[in-house]
Write a protein that holds these residues in place. Structure first.
Motif, PDB file in Angstrom:
ATOM      1  N   ARG A  69      50.068  42.681  53.685  1.00  0.00           N
ATOM      2  CA  ARG A  69      51.380  42.542  53.028  1.00  0.00           C
ATOM      3  C   ARG A  69      52.515  42.769  54.019  1.00  0.00           C
ATOM      4  O   ARG A  69      53.556  42.095  53.950  1.00  0.00           O
ATOM      5  CB  ARG A  69      51.479  43.529  51.862  1.00  0.00           C
ATOM      6  CG  ARG A  69      50.698  43.094  50.620  1.00  0.00           C
ATOM      7  CD  ARG A  69      50.922  44.060  49.481  1.00  0.00           C
ATOM      8  NE  ARG A  69      50.347  43.584  48.224  1.00  0.00           N
ATOM      9  CZ  ARG A  69      49.574  44.297  47.440  1.00  0.00           C
ATOM     10  NH1 ARG A  69      49.280  45.564  47.765  1.00  0.00           N
ATOM     11  NH2 ARG A  69      49.089  43.803  46.319  1.00  0.00           N
TER      12      ARG A  69
ATOM     13  N   ARG B 158      37.128  39.132  42.315  1.00  0.00           N
ATOM     14  CA  ARG B 158      38.319  39.953  42.050  1.00  0.00           C
ATOM     15  C   ARG B 158      39.081  40.239  43.337  1.00  0.00           C
ATOM     16  O   ARG B 158      40.318  40.203  43.359  1.00  0.00           O
ATOM     17  CB  ARG B 158      37.909  41.266  41.367  1.00  0.00           C
ATOM     18  CG  ARG B 158      37.584  41.122  39.886  1.00  0.00           C
ATOM     19  CD  ARG B 158      37.560  42.484  39.194  1.00  0.00           C
ATOM     20  NE  ARG B 158      36.506  43.342  39.722  1.00  0.00           N
ATOM     21  CZ  ARG B 158      35.267  43.376  39.246  1.00  0.00           C
ATOM     22  NH1 ARG B 158      34.929  42.592  38.239  1.00  0.00           N
ATOM     23  NH2 ARG B 158      34.370  44.195  39.762  1.00  0.00           N
TER      24      ARG B 158
ATOM     25  N   ARG C 218      40.892  37.070  44.509  1.00  0.00           N
ATOM     26  CA  ARG C 218      42.067  36.829  43.659  1.00  0.00           C
ATOM     27  C   ARG C 218      43.187  37.819  43.991  1.00  0.00           C
ATOM     28  O   ARG C 218      44.370  37.446  43.999  1.00  0.00           O
ATOM     29  CB  ARG C 218      41.680  36.935  42.179  1.00  0.00           C
ATOM     30  CG  ARG C 218      42.828  36.674  41.216  1.00  0.00           C
ATOM     31  CD  ARG C 218      42.340  36.711  39.776  1.00  0.00           C
ATOM     32  NE  ARG C 218      41.528  35.560  39.464  1.00  0.00           N
ATOM     33  CZ  ARG C 218      42.032  34.392  39.035  1.00  0.00           C
ATOM     34  NH1 ARG C 218      43.345  34.247  38.894  1.00  0.00           N
ATOM     35  NH2 ARG C 218      41.235  33.388  38.755  1.00  0.00           N
ATOM     36  N   GLU C 219      42.818  39.052  44.283  1.00  0.00           N
ATOM     37  CA  GLU C 219      43.828  40.045  44.643  1.00  0.00           C
ATOM     38  C   GLU C 219      44.573  39.634  45.911  1.00  0.00           C
ATOM     39  O   GLU C 219      45.799  39.742  45.996  1.00  0.00           O
ATOM     40  CB  GLU C 219      43.165  41.412  44.840  1.00  0.00           C
ATOM     41  CG  GLU C 219      44.152  42.545  45.114  1.00  0.00           C
ATOM     42  CD  GLU C 219      43.481  43.909  45.203  1.00  0.00           C
ATOM     43  OE1 GLU C 219      44.207  44.905  45.351  1.00  0.00           O
ATOM     44  OE2 GLU C 219      42.230  43.983  45.122  1.00  0.00           O
TER      45      GLU C 219
ATOM     46  N   LEU D  52      44.832  36.509  47.068  1.00  0.00           N
ATOM     47  CA  LEU D  52      45.603  35.306  46.747  1.00  0.00           C
ATOM     48  C   LEU D  52      46.871  35.665  45.978  1.00  0.00           C
ATOM     49  O   LEU D  52      47.949  35.115  46.238  1.00  0.00           O
ATOM     50  CB  LEU D  52      44.749  34.332  45.935  1.00  0.00           C
ATOM     51  CG  LEU D  52      43.633  33.617  46.699  1.00  0.00           C
ATOM     52  CD1 LEU D  52      42.685  32.918  45.714  1.00  0.00           C
ATOM     53  CD2 LEU D  52      44.196  32.617  47.690  1.00  0.00           C
ATOM     54  N   ASP D  53      46.765  36.594  45.026  1.00  0.00           N
ATOM     55  CA  ASP D  53      47.932  37.021  44.259  1.00  0.00           C
ATOM     56  C   ASP D  53      48.977  37.695  45.141  1.00  0.00           C
ATOM     57  O   ASP D  53      50.169  37.692  44.819  1.00  0.00           O
ATOM     58  CB  ASP D  53      47.512  37.982  43.142  1.00  0.00           C
ATOM     59  CG  ASP D  53      46.771  37.288  42.008  1.00  0.00           C
ATOM     60  OD1 ASP D  53      46.824  36.045  41.945  1.00  0.00           O
ATOM     61  OD2 ASP D  53      46.127  37.988  41.197  1.00  0.00           O
ATOM     62  N   ALA D  54      48.517  38.290  46.260  1.00  0.00           N
ATOM     63  CA  ALA D  54      49.444  38.925  47.200  1.00  0.00           C
ATOM     64  C   ALA D  54      50.078  37.916  48.152  1.00  0.00           C
ATOM     65  O   ALA D  54      50.885  38.298  49.009  1.00  0.00           O
ATOM     66  CB  ALA D  54      48.713  39.997  48.004  1.00  0.00           C
TER      67      ALA D  54
ATOM     68  N   ARG E 298      46.904  33.315  52.202  1.00  0.00           N
ATOM     69  CA  ARG E 298      46.326  31.975  52.131  1.00  0.00           C
ATOM     70  C   ARG E 298      45.387  31.681  53.301  1.00  0.00           C
ATOM     71  O   ARG E 298      44.976  30.542  53.478  1.00  0.00           O
ATOM     72  CB  ARG E 298      47.447  30.920  52.101  1.00  0.00           C
ATOM     73  CG  ARG E 298      48.329  30.981  50.871  1.00  0.00           C
ATOM     74  CD  ARG E 298      47.555  30.616  49.613  1.00  0.00           C
ATOM     75  NE  ARG E 298      48.401  30.668  48.421  1.00  0.00           N
ATOM     76  CZ  ARG E 298      48.577  31.733  47.682  1.00  0.00           C
ATOM     77  NH1 ARG E 298      47.982  32.888  48.003  1.00  0.00           N
ATOM     78  NH2 ARG E 298      49.339  31.705  46.610  1.00  0.00           N
TER      79      ARG E 298
ATOM     80  N   GLN F 295      40.320  29.980  44.211  1.00  0.00           N
ATOM     81  CA  GLN F 295      41.631  29.347  44.380  1.00  0.00           C
ATOM     82  C   GLN F 295      41.806  28.210  43.379  1.00  0.00           C
ATOM     83  O   GLN F 295      42.872  28.053  42.781  1.00  0.00           O
ATOM     84  CB  GLN F 295      41.783  28.837  45.815  1.00  0.00           C
ATOM     85  CG  GLN F 295      42.967  27.898  46.060  1.00  0.00           C
ATOM     86  CD  GLN F 295      44.316  28.580  45.991  1.00  0.00           C
ATOM     87  OE1 GLN F 295      44.452  29.684  45.466  1.00  0.00           O
ATOM     88  NE2 GLN F 295      45.338  27.924  46.515  1.00  0.00           N
TER      89      GLN F 295
ATOM     90  N   ARG G 277      42.367  29.658  39.948  1.00  0.00           N
ATOM     91  CA  ARG G 277      43.642  30.386  39.864  1.00  0.00           C
ATOM     92  C   ARG G 277      44.812  29.427  39.712  1.00  0.00           C
ATOM     93  O   ARG G 277      45.770  29.703  38.981  1.00  0.00           O
ATOM     94  CB  ARG G 277      43.809  31.228  41.118  1.00  0.00           C
ATOM     95  CG  ARG G 277      45.082  32.053  41.191  1.00  0.00           C
ATOM     96  CD  ARG G 277      45.092  32.877  42.468  1.00  0.00           C
ATOM     97  NE  ARG G 277      46.388  33.490  42.662  1.00  0.00           N
ATOM     98  CZ  ARG G 277      47.412  32.871  43.260  1.00  0.00           C
ATOM     99  NH1 ARG G 277      47.269  31.628  43.696  1.00  0.00           N
ATOM    100  NH2 ARG G 277      48.573  33.487  43.404  1.00  0.00           N
TER     101      ARG G 277
END
Length: 321
Positions: free
Chosen positions: A65, A91, A94-95, A97-99, A102, A140, A143
Motif C-alpha cells: 500500500r 480471499r 481478493r484482498e 486486488l481490493d487494495a 495489479r 480477478q 471480482r
C-alpha cells in the motif's frame, strides 16, 4: 512500454527491485525511506515478499500500500502455494486486488527444512505455480465480471465491456535448474505450463555467470516461451552473505567472487567487489538481450542503485546551463 511489456526510457534498460516486509517499527521506518529512494530511480515495479502460511501478510500488504499510495512504481505482491486452501488463497488474492494491487509473483514455495524428498503435503490445495496463476485470473474475473460504458449519442444508455483491467503475473525461472528438476527440459516445460496458465513475466533465481542466463533464455525461446524473462541479480557484498545465498539457493560456488571477497579485509572493499561483480553481470546479460534487470535489494538502496548506475540504467542528472 516495449513490445515485451517491460518499460525502457531513452534506451536505458528497464529495472525492478525486490524488498521484504520489516520485522520491527524501526525497520519499517527505514524501509519507507529505502522505497522512496528506489522509486525515485524509476523502476518498472517493486515486489514485496510474502511469508509462507501468511507469516507476513499484514506487513506485506502495508508495504504494498505504501508503494502504491506514495510512489509512482507499480507494487508487486508475492503469493505462494504453501499451506493455503483454495478459499484462503482466493480471499488473499481478493484482498490484494481490493487494495489496488495489479501485479503478482506466483511461486509454489519451498518445502520446510527436514521434509522428505517428494513430500508435497506442505502445499495445501494448490500444488503448482501454474494453478496459482490460474486462480489469480479466476478471482480477478469474478471480482470484475464487466464494466459499464457510455454509448455515444445515447447518454442514458449503457453498454457492457467484458475486457478487464490487465493483471501482471510473474513466475519464477531457474537458469541452473530447480532443485527438484531432473533436467533443463523439465524446467522449460514447467515454464511453458506457467505461460499456458496465464503468466506474462518470469524472474530468474540468482545466477553468477551471464552464460547461465543467456543459454537458458535461448533454450526457452526455442521451446516457445514468449514472455519476458528478467534476470534476478543480487549484489553479494560479504563472504557471509555469499555462503547464506548458496545455502538457500543451492547454486554452485562462484570461485572468483568468493576468493575476492575472502581476501579483501575491509567491509567497504567487499561491498565494492560485490557491486563491480553485479555490474559486470548486468552489463553482460543486457548485451545478450535481457529485457531488463531485477535486483534483490536486501531492503537497502545504495548498493543496488550503484549497480544500476554502473549498468547505465539510471537517468543522467541534468546539468545547469
Amino acid at each position: 512500454m516495449t513490445a515485451t511489456g517491460i518499460s525502457a526510457c531513452n534506451d536505458r534498460p528497464a529495472f525492478s527491485f525486490e524488498v521484504y516486509p520489516p520485522k520491527s517499527v524501526a525497520a519499517a521506518s527505514a524501509l519507507t525511506r529505502t522505497i522512496d529512494h528506489l522509486a525515485a530511480a524509476g523502476p518498472e515495479f517493486i515486489s514485496v515478499t510474502y511469508g509462507a502460511n501468511g507469516s507476513s501478510r499484514t506487513s506485506s500488504l502495508d508495504v504494498l500500500r505504501y508503494i502504491k499510495d506514495h510512489t509512482t512504481a507499480d507494487a508487486m505482491a508475492h503469493l505462494t502455494c504453501v499451506g493455503s486452501s483454495h478459499a484462503e488463497a482466493s480471499r488473499l488474492i481478493r484482498e490484494f486486488l481490493d487494495a489496488g494491487i495489479r501485479s503478482f509473483l506466483a511461486i509454489r514455495g519451498d518445502a520446510p527444512q527436514g521434509a522428505a524428498e517428494g513430500d508435497t503435503t506442505f502445499l495445501g490445495d494448490l500444488h503448482s505455480a501454474g494453478e496459482l496463476v490460474q486462480l489469480i485470473h479466476r478471482v480477478q474475473a469474478e471480482r470484475v465480471p464487466y464494466i459499464e460504458t457510455v454509448i455515444p449519442g445515447l447518454p442514458a444508455a449503457r453498454g457492457l465491456k467484458t475486457e478487464r483491467s490487465r493483471v501482471r503475473i510473474g513466475v519464477a525461472a531457474f537458469p541452473n535448474g530447480h532443485p527438484n528438476s531432473r533436467s533443463v527440459a523439465q524446467d522449460i516445460d514447467t515454464l511453458l505450463a506457467k505461460q499456458a496458465a496465464g503468466a506474462n513475466l518470469a524472474i530468474t533465481q540468482l545466477f553468477f555467470h551471464a552464460d547461465d542466463y543467456l543459454s537458458f533464455i535461448q533454450k526457452a525461446r526455442s521451446a516457445g516461451v514468449l514472455f519476458p524473462i528478467l534476470p534476478g541479480i543480487m549484489p553479494v557484498t560479504s563472504p557471509n552473505r555469499l555462503r547464506r545465498i548458496l545455502q538457500l539457493s543451492g547454486e554452485k560456488l562462484p570461485a572468483a567472487l568468493s576468493i575476492a571477497l575472502e581476501v579483501e579485509p575491509t567491509e567497504e572493499g567487499q561491498r565494492q567487489i560485490g557491486i563491480d561483480y553485479a555490474v559486470r553481470l548486468g552489463q553482460d546479460v543486457l548485451a545478450g538481450g535481457a529485457p531488463g534487470l531485477h535486483l534483490y535489494a536486501f531492503n537497502q538502496h545504495e548498493t543496488v542503485l550503484s549497480v544500476l548506475e554502473g549498468c547505465g540504467a539510471l537517468p543522467v542528472p541534468a546539468t545547469m546551463p
